[in-house]
Design a protein around this motif. Structure first.
Motif, short mmCIF file in Angstrom:
data_model
loop_
_atom_site.label_atom_id
_atom_site.label_comp_id
_atom_site.label_asym_id
_atom_site.label_seq_id
_atom_site.Cartn_x
_atom_site.Cartn_y
_atom_site.Cartn_z
N ARG A 1 1.89 7.83 -11.88
CA ARG A 1 1.76 6.83 -12.24
C ARG A 1 2.70 5.42 -11.38
O ARG A 1 3.40 5.87 -12.02
CB ARG A 1 0.78 6.79 -13.04
CG ARG A 1 -0.43 7.01 -13.97
CD ARG A 1 -0.77 7.06 -15.28
NE ARG A 1 -1.28 5.79 -15.77
CZ ARG A 1 -2.13 5.67 -15.89
NH1 ARG A 1 -3.27 6.71 -16.27
NH2 ARG A 1 -2.98 4.01 -15.87
N TYR A 2 2.26 4.68 -10.71
CA TYR A 2 3.22 3.73 -10.60
C TYR A 2 2.54 1.77 -10.70
O TYR A 2 1.44 2.09 -10.77
CB TYR A 2 3.81 3.30 -9.43
CG TYR A 2 2.12 3.71 -7.80
CD1 TYR A 2 1.79 2.89 -7.24
CD2 TYR A 2 1.15 4.65 -7.48
CE1 TYR A 2 0.66 2.74 -6.56
CE2 TYR A 2 0.21 5.62 -6.57
CZ TYR A 2 -0.21 3.62 -6.52
OH TYR A 2 -0.41 3.73 -4.94
N LYS B 1 8.62 -2.87 -11.27
CA LYS B 1 8.47 -2.21 -10.84
C LYS B 1 8.43 -0.94 -12.11
O LYS B 1 9.08 -0.80 -13.53
CB LYS B 1 9.22 -1.09 -10.21
CG LYS B 1 10.58 -0.97 -10.14
CD LYS B 1 11.39 -1.26 -8.66
CE LYS B 1 13.02 -0.86 -9.33
NZ LYS B 1 13.11 -1.95 -9.75
N ALA B 2 7.47 0.32 -12.67
CA ALA B 2 7.18 1.75 -12.65
C ALA B 2 6.79 2.52 -12.28
O ALA B 2 6.09 2.61 -11.25
CB ALA B 2 6.53 1.17 -13.94
N VAL C 1 -0.01 -4.02 -7.84
CA VAL C 1 -0.78 -2.84 -7.34
C VAL C 1 -0.16 -2.02 -7.59
O VAL C 1 0.49 -1.43 -8.60
CB VAL C 1 -0.07 -2.24 -5.82
CG1 VAL C 1 -0.31 -1.23 -5.26
CG2 VAL C 1 -0.21 -3.91 -5.13
N THR C 2 -1.03 -1.06 -8.82
CA THR C 2 -1.23 0.03 -9.43
C THR C 2 -1.92 1.10 -8.49
O THR C 2 -2.87 1.40 -8.20
CB THR C 2 -2.31 -0.46 -10.64
OG1 THR C 2 -3.03 -0.75 -10.67
CG2 THR C 2 -1.33 -1.70 -11.75
N ILE D 1 1.00 -1.25 0.27
CA ILE D 1 0.42 0.08 0.28
C ILE D 1 0.93 1.25 -0.48
O ILE D 1 1.95 1.29 0.94
CB ILE D 1 -1.36 0.11 1.07
CG1 ILE D 1 -1.90 -1.54 1.22
CG2 ILE D 1 -2.03 1.21 1.76
CD1 ILE D 1 -3.07 -1.62 2.74
N LEU D 2 0.43 2.67 -0.85
CA LEU D 2 1.17 3.31 -0.73
C LEU D 2 0.89 4.75 0.33
O LEU D 2 -0.11 4.57 0.59
CB LEU D 2 1.02 4.43 -2.02
CG LEU D 2 1.83 5.44 -2.22
CD1 LEU D 2 3.00 5.25 -2.32
CD2 LEU D 2 1.37 6.45 -3.26
N VAL D 3 1.99 4.71 1.15
CA VAL D 3 2.10 5.60 2.29
C VAL D 3 2.54 6.96 1.81
O VAL D 3 1.53 7.44 3.29
CB VAL D 3 2.43 4.25 3.42
CG1 VAL D 3 1.60 2.90 3.59
CG2 VAL D 3 4.21 4.17 3.31
N LYS D 4 3.11 6.91 2.06
CA LYS D 4 3.52 8.52 1.60
C LYS D 4 4.10 8.43 0.27
O LYS D 4 4.51 7.68 -0.63
CB LYS D 4 5.49 8.40 2.20
CG LYS D 4 5.91 9.74 2.84
CD LYS D 4 7.13 9.59 4.05
CE LYS D 4 7.43 11.02 3.52
NZ LYS D 4 8.38 10.58 4.77
N SER D 5 4.19 10.14 -0.32
CA SER D 5 4.88 10.14 -1.38
C SER D 5 5.70 11.37 -1.30
O SER D 5 4.60 12.14 0.08
CB SER D 5 4.10 10.39 -2.27
OG SER D 5 2.67 11.57 -2.50
#
Length: 123
Positions: free
Chosen positions: A102-103, A60-61, A113-114, A28-32
């Motif tokens: 976008r990731y 990874k992208a 996970v996108t 899960i994305l938690v920070k950016s």
């Protein structure tokens, strides 16, 4: 001795059933940096993403896209050598505008996970 073994087996089974089991979960994305919906005055030179768990190094992208649909990152996504939950990519000099990040990563449990979010560079 046999009586002790007869008593211990059910007790050990009971303890085993109550013990926590490690569960695999999606990253899960938690920070950016920049953060989701953030308005920055100074354009970033790099985009950084952190997940709650390390992600796999393959597949990874990370892309940064301007409001006209042009990709403005340098296509150089890397994973931090010491922190497997951190990926980053450098970007061109960004003029004022709204950008979409976008990731795509693969969790340790092999699930893809996108996601995407935006940030804005203010004039």
């Amino acid at each position: 001795m046999r009586k002790l073994t007869t008593l211990l087996k059910p007790l050990l089974l009971f303890v085993a059933l109550l013990s926590p089991v490690a569960a695999s979960a999606h990253a899960i994305l938690v920070k950016s940096q920049p953060a989701k919906d953030e308005e920055v005055v100074e354009a970033p030179k790099q985009v950084d993403l952190w997940f709650n768990d390390p992600v796999r190094s393959e597949y990874k992208a990370l892309a940064v896209i301007d409001s006209e649909g042009k990709r403005v990152d340098n296509r150089d996504v890397e994973q931090d050598l010491l922190d497997g939950s951190h990926i980053h990519a450098t970007v061109e000099a960004l003029p004022p505008g709204t950008y979409t990040i976008r990731y795509r990563v693969v969790s340790q449990d092999t699930h893809i996970v996108t996601g995407k979010f935006q940030f804005t560079v203010k004039p």
